[in-house]
Design a protein around this motif. Structure first.
Motif, PDB file in Angstrom:
ATOM      1  N   ASN A  57      79.925  12.084  53.898  1.00  0.00           N
ATOM      2  CA  ASN A  57      80.307  12.576  52.573  1.00  0.00           C
ATOM      3  C   ASN A  57      81.792  12.880  52.538  1.00  0.00           C
ATOM      4  O   ASN A  57      82.546  12.435  53.403  1.00  0.00           O
ATOM      5  CB  ASN A  57      79.468  13.795  52.190  1.00  0.00           C
ATOM      6  CG  ASN A  57      79.759  14.997  53.075  1.00  0.00           C
ATOM      7  OD1 ASN A  57      80.372  14.873  54.119  1.00  0.00           O
ATOM      8  ND2 ASN A  57      79.309  16.164  52.670  1.00  0.00           N
ATOM      9  N   GLN A  58      82.219  13.616  51.526  1.00  0.00           N
ATOM     10  CA  GLN A  58      83.617  13.991  51.339  1.00  0.00           C
ATOM     11  C   GLN A  58      84.504  12.762  51.156  1.00  0.00           C
ATOM     12  O   GLN A  58      85.501  12.576  51.854  1.00  0.00           O
ATOM     13  CB  GLN A  58      84.127  14.860  52.515  1.00  0.00           C
ATOM     14  CG  GLN A  58      83.224  16.013  52.913  1.00  0.00           C
ATOM     15  CD  GLN A  58      83.107  17.096  51.837  1.00  0.00           C
ATOM     16  OE1 GLN A  58      83.540  16.913  50.735  1.00  0.00           O
ATOM     17  NE2 GLN A  58      82.508  18.209  52.174  1.00  0.00           N
ATOM     18  N   THR A  59      84.154  11.903  50.241  1.00  0.00           N
ATOM     19  CA  THR A  59      84.980  10.730  49.967  1.00  0.00           C
ATOM     20  C   THR A  59      86.196  11.111  49.135  1.00  0.00           C
ATOM     21  O   THR A  59      86.211  12.146  48.479  1.00  0.00           O
ATOM     22  CB  THR A  59      84.163   9.666  49.213  1.00  0.00           C
ATOM     23  OG1 THR A  59      83.745  10.222  47.961  1.00  0.00           O
ATOM     24  CG2 THR A  59      82.952   9.248  50.011  1.00  0.00           C
ATOM     25  N   THR A 102      76.489   7.518  50.909  1.00  0.00           N
ATOM     26  CA  THR A 102      77.385   8.664  50.765  1.00  0.00           C
ATOM     27  C   THR A 102      76.847   9.585  49.680  1.00  0.00           C
ATOM     28  O   THR A 102      75.928   9.224  48.949  1.00  0.00           O
ATOM     29  CB  THR A 102      78.818   8.220  50.421  1.00  0.00           C
ATOM     30  OG1 THR A 102      79.689   9.365  50.453  1.00  0.00           O
ATOM     31  CG2 THR A 102      78.895   7.581  49.044  1.00  0.00           C
ATOM     32  N   ARG A 103      77.395  10.778  49.590  1.00  0.00           N
ATOM     33  CA  ARG A 103      77.049  11.702  48.522  1.00  0.00           C
ATOM     34  C   ARG A 103      78.308  12.020  47.718  1.00  0.00           C
ATOM     35  O   ARG A 103      79.415  12.031  48.256  1.00  0.00           O
ATOM     36  CB  ARG A 103      76.414  12.985  49.068  1.00  0.00           C
ATOM     37  CG  ARG A 103      77.254  13.736  50.057  1.00  0.00           C
ATOM     38  CD  ARG A 103      76.475  14.822  50.793  1.00  0.00           C
ATOM     39  NE  ARG A 103      76.321  16.023  49.984  1.00  0.00           N
ATOM     40  CZ  ARG A 103      76.720  17.234  50.388  1.00  0.00           C
ATOM     41  NH1 ARG A 103      77.323  17.403  51.569  1.00  0.00           N
ATOM     42  NH2 ARG A 103      76.537  18.281  49.623  1.00  0.00           N
ATOM     43  N   THR A 104      78.136  12.299  46.439  1.00  0.00           N
ATOM     44  CA  THR A 104      79.288  12.488  45.554  1.00  0.00           C
ATOM     45  C   THR A 104      79.698  13.949  45.482  1.00  0.00           C
ATOM     46  O   THR A 104      80.113  14.417  44.428  1.00  0.00           O
ATOM     47  CB  THR A 104      78.968  11.986  44.138  1.00  0.00           C
ATOM     48  OG1 THR A 104      77.943  12.819  43.564  1.00  0.00           O
ATOM     49  CG2 THR A 104      78.485  10.563  44.152  1.00  0.00           C
ATOM     50  N   HIS A 105      79.640  14.631  46.567  1.00  0.00           N
ATOM     51  CA  HIS A 105      79.733  16.077  46.691  1.00  0.00           C
ATOM     52  C   HIS A 105      80.658  16.739  45.670  1.00  0.00           C
ATOM     53  O   HIS A 105      81.875  16.619  45.749  1.00  0.00           O
ATOM     54  CB  HIS A 105      80.179  16.410  48.102  1.00  0.00           C
ATOM     55  CG  HIS A 105      80.152  17.862  48.435  1.00  0.00           C
ATOM     56  ND1 HIS A 105      79.068  18.659  48.138  1.00  0.00           N
ATOM     57  CD2 HIS A 105      81.067  18.670  49.016  1.00  0.00           C
ATOM     58  CE1 HIS A 105      79.302  19.882  48.543  1.00  0.00           C
ATOM     59  NE2 HIS A 105      80.507  19.918  49.071  1.00  0.00           N
TER      60      HIS A 105
END
Length: 308
Positions: free
Chosen positions: A214-216, A243-246
């Motif tokens: 994560n953390q893109t 991934t996650r869009t945190h």
């Protein structure tokens, strides 16, 4: 000099109906952005809780949700379009893919002063045509009304979408009435299923283990297609496929790139500290957050990269 519409929030998509407001020749469309929804928050910087490693302040709980963006951003930061349509037009399309076809919810609006009949012609293809035909006929829609109709296309053999094989198709829908096309729209999407059962995830009917991080850097350059594609290439090279869009939900630019590159997305909201133990935002703010998140789910639901 007339109010056409308004919207609250910085992530959701919204439409303003300009019917009756435009005239021949030059027109002036004025847009006003107000940054502070809640003003003069008492002790705004006071820390009231900690969510994992993030200090939660009064400001974060008593203002509109805007993810991890600091300094109260405001402005027009997403693409804006002027859409001119015939009175009989397609308002929304919801693609529900399967492994051998798809279901479609087509919402049509009749803004004319009389009842209409119509047919929706559907074409699905990439380099080859997968389907081409008139898949829906409607005997009538009343003047000023909206109607959502469901139909399905099955018994096809599409190439499936997955992070390993990100196969995409162009879904074209053309609205025909009285012998001519009044509106059409094309959506790039794919065929895939994703579900949870018996304690496992299943992608396209097979058990699937999430490999990701994560953390893109999306929030640094949300409209930079080159950065999105480069970052996804680096993910794939590192054997990360999800991934996650945190806290900062992706926009069309980054979700489109994920579709093409084969990156699965866990699409998260804008208020990660919403359910911490000791404090909660006011009910009105929670409702605004929920409404905007539902708008986001509707906006991106046709993207195969969004798994959940």
């Amino acid at each position: 000099g007339k109010l056409a519409g308004k919207h609250i929030g910085m992530f959701g998509e919204f439409l303003v109906d300009g019917k009756g407001l435009f005239r021949a020749g030059k027109n002036l469309v004025t847009v006003k952005v107000v940054r502070d929804y809640v003003k003069d928050i008492k002790d705004a910087g006071k820390v009231v809780d900690v969510a994992v490693s993030v200090e939660v302040t009064n400001k974060m709980l008593k203002d509109l949700a805007h993810g991890f963006y600091g300094d109260d951003p405001a402005g027009i930061w997403q693409p804006v379009s002027l859409l001119i349509t015939e009175p009989l037009a397609i308002k929304d399309v919801f693609i529900q893919p399967g492994l051998t076809g798809a279901g479609f919810d087509i919402t049509v609006k009749n803004a004319s002063a009389k009842d209409q009949t119509f047919t929706v012609a559907t074409r699905i293809g990439n380099n080859k045509t997968l389907y081409n035909g008139k898949a829906l006929q409607c005997s009538g829609i009343k003047a000023g009304a909206e109607k959502t109709l469901h139909y399905e296309v099955d018994h096809r053999q599409p190439l499936l979408w997955s992070p390993q094989t990100p196969n995409l198709y162009r879904f074209n829908f053309a609205l025909e009435s009285n012998g001519h096309i009044t509106d059409s729209t094309t959506i790039t999407s794919g065929f895939r299923t994703f579900e949870a059962k018996d304690g496992f995830f299943y992608l396209n009917g097979r058990r699937y283990w999430l490999r990701g991080g994560n953390q893109t850097p999306f929030a640094l350059a949300p409209n930079d297609t080159q950065l999105a594609e480069k970052f996804y290439d680096l993910m794939k090279a590192g054997n990360m496929e999800v991934t996650r869009t945190h806290t900062s939900p992706y926009n069309e630019c980054w979700v489109d790139a994920a579709d093409r590159k084969g990156v699965g997305i866990s699409f998260e909201g804008t208020w990660p500290w919403l359910m911490i133990n000791s404090s909660m935002p006011e009910e009105q703010l929670i409702k605004m957050w929920a409404d905007e998140f539902i708008d986001l789910l509707k906006k991106y639901r046709n993207h195969p990269s969004i798994l959940f």
